[in-house]
Scaffold this active site. Structure first.
Site, short mmCIF file in Angstrom:
data_model
loop_
_atom_site.label_atom_id
_atom_site.label_comp_id
_atom_site.label_asym_id
_atom_site.label_seq_id
_atom_site.Cartn_x
_atom_site.Cartn_y
_atom_site.Cartn_z
N GLY A 275 0.84 -1.19 0.00
CA GLY A 275 0.00 0.00 0.00
C GLY A 275 0.87 1.24 0.00
O GLY A 275 2.08 1.17 0.28
N GLN B 158 2.59 9.90 2.10
CA GLN B 158 3.96 9.37 2.15
C GLN B 158 4.84 9.91 1.02
O GLN B 158 6.06 9.82 1.11
CB GLN B 158 3.94 7.84 2.10
N CYS C 36 6.01 -0.41 7.32
CA CYS C 36 5.65 0.85 6.65
C CYS C 36 6.82 1.28 5.79
O CYS C 36 7.98 1.27 6.25
CB CYS C 36 5.34 1.92 7.71
N LEU C 37 6.53 1.68 4.57
CA LEU C 37 7.60 2.12 3.67
C LEU C 37 8.25 3.40 4.19
O LEU C 37 9.38 3.72 3.79
CB LEU C 37 7.04 2.32 2.26
N HIS D 100 -4.38 1.01 7.87
CA HIS D 100 -3.02 1.59 7.98
C HIS D 100 -2.90 2.80 7.03
O HIS D 100 -2.39 3.85 7.42
CB HIS D 100 -2.01 0.49 7.62
N GLU D 101 -3.38 2.63 5.78
CA GLU D 101 -3.24 3.72 4.80
C GLU D 101 -4.16 4.89 5.14
O GLU D 101 -3.79 6.06 4.95
CB GLU D 101 -3.54 3.20 3.38
N HIS E 63 -2.55 7.10 7.54
CA HIS E 63 -1.58 8.03 6.93
C HIS E 63 -2.29 9.31 6.49
O HIS E 63 -1.75 10.41 6.66
CB HIS E 63 -0.92 7.40 5.71
O1 K1U Z 1 1.92 2.29 4.12
C1 K1U Z 1 2.93 1.70 3.77
O2 K1U Z 1 4.02 2.18 4.00
C2 K1U Z 1 2.86 0.37 3.08
C3 K1U Z 1 2.87 -0.80 4.04
C4 K1U Z 1 1.47 -1.31 4.18
C5 K1U Z 1 1.18 -2.29 5.28
C6 K1U Z 1 1.97 -3.39 5.54
C7 K1U Z 1 1.66 -4.28 6.54
C8 K1U Z 1 0.52 -4.10 7.27
C9 K1U Z 1 -0.25 -3.01 7.03
C10 K1U Z 1 0.06 -2.11 6.03
C11 K1U Z 1 3.79 -1.87 3.46
O3 K1U Z 1 3.61 -2.31 2.39
S1 K1U Z 1 5.11 -2.38 4.46
C12 K1U Z 1 6.04 -3.52 3.53
C13 K1U Z 1 5.39 -4.78 3.10
O4 K1U Z 1 5.48 -5.03 1.93
C14 K1U Z 1 4.64 -5.73 3.95
C15 K1U Z 1 4.78 -5.83 5.30
C16 K1U Z 1 4.04 -6.75 6.04
C17 K1U Z 1 3.17 -7.60 5.42
C18 K1U Z 1 3.05 -7.51 4.04
C19 K1U Z 1 3.78 -6.60 3.33
ZN ZN Z 2 2.71 3.11 6.13
#
Ligand code: K1U
Ligand code: ZN
Length: 168
Positions: A46, A51, A92-93, A134-135, A138
């Site tokens: 996401g 961001q 989170c990125l 989560h998004e 943000h």
């Molecule tokens: O918002 C962001 O920075 C993106 C975030 C979204 C997210 C990941 C995990 C749980 C809730 C929301 C990411 O993509 S973090 C990196 C990732 O690829 C990831 C991490 C955990 C599970 C699956 C993917």
């Molecule tokens: Zn995030």
């Protein structure tokens, strides 16, 4: 298409509250395309416009294994949150390398415009529901580390600032 720079925690701009998208026009379509490219390149599931330092209510998501089911949420609003809650590790990125447990509603129902400007109602469960919450946080200027204890959050802040200083 272009890769967009992602703000890193504790950048204060991550705490900006986003404003509604006024029109789904060429500018927004270009931004959607750039955000999707940025999310895929960063291996995220996401990305919120906040961001990438754009403070408008726009989110892209793709939780599919094949990374071929992009979802665009414009001006999303929560209609319902399940009383059932789940705790899972989030990343989170904007906080690279940090994963920790957060409790969220297991399912959500939201309304949002899609990339074509059509109003959609979306029911989501499990990872998609967690990602949507989560998004949407943000867009309200909230980063997942704010759910952690002050001690953990301060340690993360120190670690991130140290890494950012070393990069410069
Ligand atoms: O918002 C962001 O920075 C993106 C975030 C979204 C997210 C990941 C995990 C749980 C809730 C929301 C990411 O993509 S973090 C990196 C990732 O690829 C990831 C991490 C955990 C599970 C699956 C993917
Ligand atoms: Zn995030």
């Amino acid at each position: 298409m272009a890769l967009l720079p992602i703000l890193s925690y504790p950048d204060p701009r991550l705490h900006t509250v986003a404003q509604a998208v006024k029109a789904v026009d060429d500018r927004i379509r270009g931004l959607i395309s750039d955000m999707l490219e940025t999310m895929y390149e960063a291996n995220g599931i996401g990305l919120a416009a906040t961001q990438v330092n754009i403070h408008e209510r726009l989110i892209v998501i793709d939780v599919s294994e094949e990374r071929n089911q992009p979802m665009v949420l414009i001006n999303p609003e929560v209609l319902w949150l399940s009383p059932e809650r789940v705790r899972g590790d989030e990343g989170c990125l904007s906080v690279p390398g940090i994963y920790d447990g957060v409790e969220r509603a297991r399912a959500v129902k939201i309304q949002a415009l899609d990339g074509a400007g059509q109003l959609r109602t979306i029911e989501a469960e499990d990872l998609l529901a967690v990602c949507i919450q989560h998004e949407m946080d943000h867009l309200l200027g909230k980063v997942f580390v704010e759910y952690l204890s002050p001690l953990k959050r301060n340690r993360i802040k120190t670690k991130m600032l140290k890494a950012q200083r070393a990069e410069r």
